[in-house]
Write a protein that holds these residues in place. Sequence first.
Motif, PDB file in Angstrom:
ATOM      1  N   LEU A   1      26.969  16.991   6.754  1.00 13.74           N
ATOM      2  CA  LEU A   1      25.746  17.486   7.385  1.00 13.74           C
ATOM      3  C   LEU A   1      24.580  16.546   7.081  1.00 13.74           C
TER       4      LEU A   1
ATOM      5  N   LEU B   1      17.332  19.109   3.456  1.00 11.70           N
ATOM      6  CA  LEU B   1      18.698  19.212   2.938  1.00 11.70           C
ATOM      7  C   LEU B   1      18.769  18.681   1.515  1.00 11.70           C
TER       8      LEU B   1
ATOM      9  N   ASP C   1      29.868  20.047  14.894  1.00 13.25           N
ATOM     10  CA  ASP C   1      28.611  20.623  14.462  1.00 13.25           C
ATOM     11  C   ASP C   1      28.390  21.873  15.297  1.00 13.25           C
TER      12      ASP C   1
ATOM     13  N   THR D   1      12.583  16.685  15.548  1.00 15.13           N
ATOM     14  CA  THR D   1      12.265  18.093  15.300  1.00 15.13           C
ATOM     15  C   THR D   1      11.105  18.562  16.169  1.00 15.13           C
TER      16      THR D   1
ATOM     17  N   GLU E   1      24.946  13.354   9.143  1.00 12.30           N
ATOM     18  CA  GLU E   1      24.539  13.578  10.536  1.00 12.30           C
ATOM     19  C   GLU E   1      23.024  13.674  10.650  1.00 12.30           C
ATOM     20  N   SER E   2      22.426  14.394   9.707  1.00 13.20           N
ATOM     21  CA  SER E   2      20.975  14.578   9.750  1.00 13.20           C
ATOM     22  C   SER E   2      20.253  13.253   9.554  1.00 13.20           C
TER      23      SER E   2
ATOM     24  N   ARG F   1      24.362  18.840  19.205  1.00 12.41           N
ATOM     25  CA  ARG F   1      23.589  17.686  18.723  1.00 12.41           C
ATOM     26  C   ARG F   1      22.516  17.316  19.729  1.00 12.41           C
TER      27      ARG F   1
ATOM     28  N   ASP G   1      20.622  11.293  12.809  1.00  7.58           N
ATOM     29  CA  ASP G   1      19.797  11.854  13.888  1.00  7.58           C
ATOM     30  C   ASP G   1      18.332  11.479  13.718  1.00  7.58           C
ATOM     31  N   HIS G   2      17.850  11.521  12.491  1.00  5.15           N
ATOM     32  CA  HIS G   2      16.415  11.364  12.269  1.00  5.15           C
ATOM     33  C   HIS G   2      15.983   9.940  12.009  1.00  5.15           C
TER      34      HIS G   2
ATOM     35  N   MET H   1      18.631  20.322  10.751  1.00  5.11           N
ATOM     36  CA  MET H   1      17.629  20.377   9.661  1.00  5.11           C
ATOM     37  C   MET H   1      17.259  18.966   9.217  1.00  5.11           C
ATOM     38  N   GLU H   2      16.026  18.772   8.815  1.00  3.15           N
ATOM     39  CA  GLU H   2      15.590  17.444   8.392  1.00  3.15           C
ATOM     40  C   GLU H   2      16.274  17.061   7.091  1.00  3.15           C
ATOM     41  N   PRO H   3      16.603  15.763   6.949  1.00  2.00           N
ATOM     42  CA  PRO H   3      17.330  15.353   5.735  1.00  2.00           C
ATOM     43  C   PRO H   3      16.548  15.657   4.456  1.00  2.00           C
TER      44      PRO H   3
END
Lengths: 475, 192
Positions: B16, B6, A128, A189, B19-20, A132, B23-24, B1-3
């Motif tokens: 991507l 996307l 990425d 975020t 991963e998003s 991350r 992560d979220h 970026m937030e899913p």
Amino acid sequence: MTSLTHEQAHELIQHPYLADDDRLALRRHLAQCGDCAAYAAFHLRLSRQLPQQPVRLQPTAAQRVAVLAAARPGRVSPDIPSPLMSFASLAAIMVLLVASWALFARDQRAGPSAQVDLLVSPVQAVTDPRGRVILDIVPAPSLAGNLIGEPLQQEVLIYLPPSYSTGNKRYPVVYALHHDGEIASPNLTGWLASTTRGAANVALRNGLSKEMILVVPKSSNALGLPNYFVTSPVIGDWQSYLAFDLVDYIDANYRTIPEAESRGVFGESAAGWAALQLGTTHRDRFSAVYLSGPLFLAPGALEHTDAMSERIRPAIEKLFSRADEWPANEAVNSMASEMRALSGRLTLYSTIGYGISLVPDPDGRPPYFEYPFTGSSDQPNAVIWQRWESGLGDVPGKIERARDGLEGLALAVSIYSDRRDPFDQPNEGPKYLSEQLDEAGIPHRYIELPSNLPMIRELAEQSLPFFSENLSFKP
Amino acid sequence: MEPDQLLRQGAADRQLLAESLLDHHFASVHRLALSIVRDEADADDIAQEAFITALRHIDRYDTGTSLKAWLSTITVNLCRDRLRRRKVRDKWHELWPGGRQTAESPVRGLEQRQLLDEATAALWAAVEALDEKHRLPVLLRYANGYSIREIADTLQLPEGTVHSRLHHACRRLGHILGRPDTAALVMELFND
């Protein structure tokens, strides 16, 4: 006012905020309806005792590999077994599942070296380019005994650089103590996450800095006040948490270069002193410190701060008199509610945060700090005033006591010209610190920045390059 | 970026997106699974399956609706399956005592992480004794912090039904644990 139906009462009980007339209506209803009152009581009890801290904040390497493999177009993912299978074949499957689970679990529970092996797998070679940001939970036994309900498992944001997920390289680590900004877990975020990653990306893209791991603890404490990250019987032994609990955990779970030459500390504003103290007290763990607009009190500055002004004094005095009425076993909850009700009054936050961190009440009495004005006189209590001065004042004394630790430490101090500090004063602290360092013959970089420079730019253009130049990248 | 972003952009880059999503949402999906199945290893499996399932069926997700609720529905269904299989497996172990692998504590791995005091442990035991219909809304609301709307979307029920399930659940808890001291608690609710 018409009376509520039971259904309306149930809805109000679940409602996070009640308008005044709703609150009154509900109160009347509960006084008369035992069933709804019991419901309200259980609602409160469940709200207090059931909330769970997330136990696993990020997927393991194996889980990530499996999910990413499923995301590749054309790959066939394993089917979830149908529950309609006959009992006998289900039994056979169970034996196989238990056996393979046992193997899988063994792999998962092995230490970091097992994770590294999995990352070399050809299935997942996804870089990425943005790096991350992940959220982890760090055991914090050093904070035991704190008085404000600070958990012994601390949330921490971790930035892993782009090349982290491919290969076995190890990286230097910068521990960044910020004054403000939310971790906003588990939504990553929040300001801290986007600023950290954004700054790292800008720095990398422009060749200003090499890849490093960045570790960002939560910048507010359990009461929602700014975390000054110092050791106090009220907030906890933050210096030990940072130097030992956190560093050891990061070294054990991430591919760091576990040497003082490869560890730095960044401290901003109210967290400036804590960062300097951390770096100088633990020279066997850290070798570089960057202070961004650190908060220090020059002589005579305290009396001009908002903290001691006629605007803030009444609010603090009111807090003290309310604290007298808090039942002993509810004191921390009451303090937390009071702090939530302060929202928007920034200097009050800073003042109370300063108090509980640097001028704690020696007997731990709510509201947990001492304040020089008690409402009965305009004259401050001299002893308590002195304690406030020493908190982030007495800079020459601090430098003198840290002299050994300052020896050979890479040090930078930045100042934002014309910007006001958390006490709403013209920011003199960094300049005063730099002058005193010069007086004491301590070399350091002094950086003047325009007042409107956003943190993300300072990090990208000044702080990360500073660490990149001064930390060792060789394991 | 937030899913969500996307997905709204109709992103073709599934890596991507994966991963998003991780992560979220990994932490909350895992927490949800753990609160229902009360076993770390099972929760790990379910969390992984939930994301794999979501990615396989991503075309079925309506971008106008809550992604959290959609992922939660997938997770809750996987948990239900797991609990059903556990009942079957326990029954099998009863029939074949020699086949039992290890003594499996229902809250394996959790004791160390969450040192529960007695009162909290009693409350959890009572919640676990509730039937699924009432236990799930309680776990979503209190152990996972979901709003009434989010519970309604996750369990695909009207909000009124969610309210009534919560109310009935608390009534049952009262039967198991005894009536709470309402006077003191109500005072606390309204004492300014």
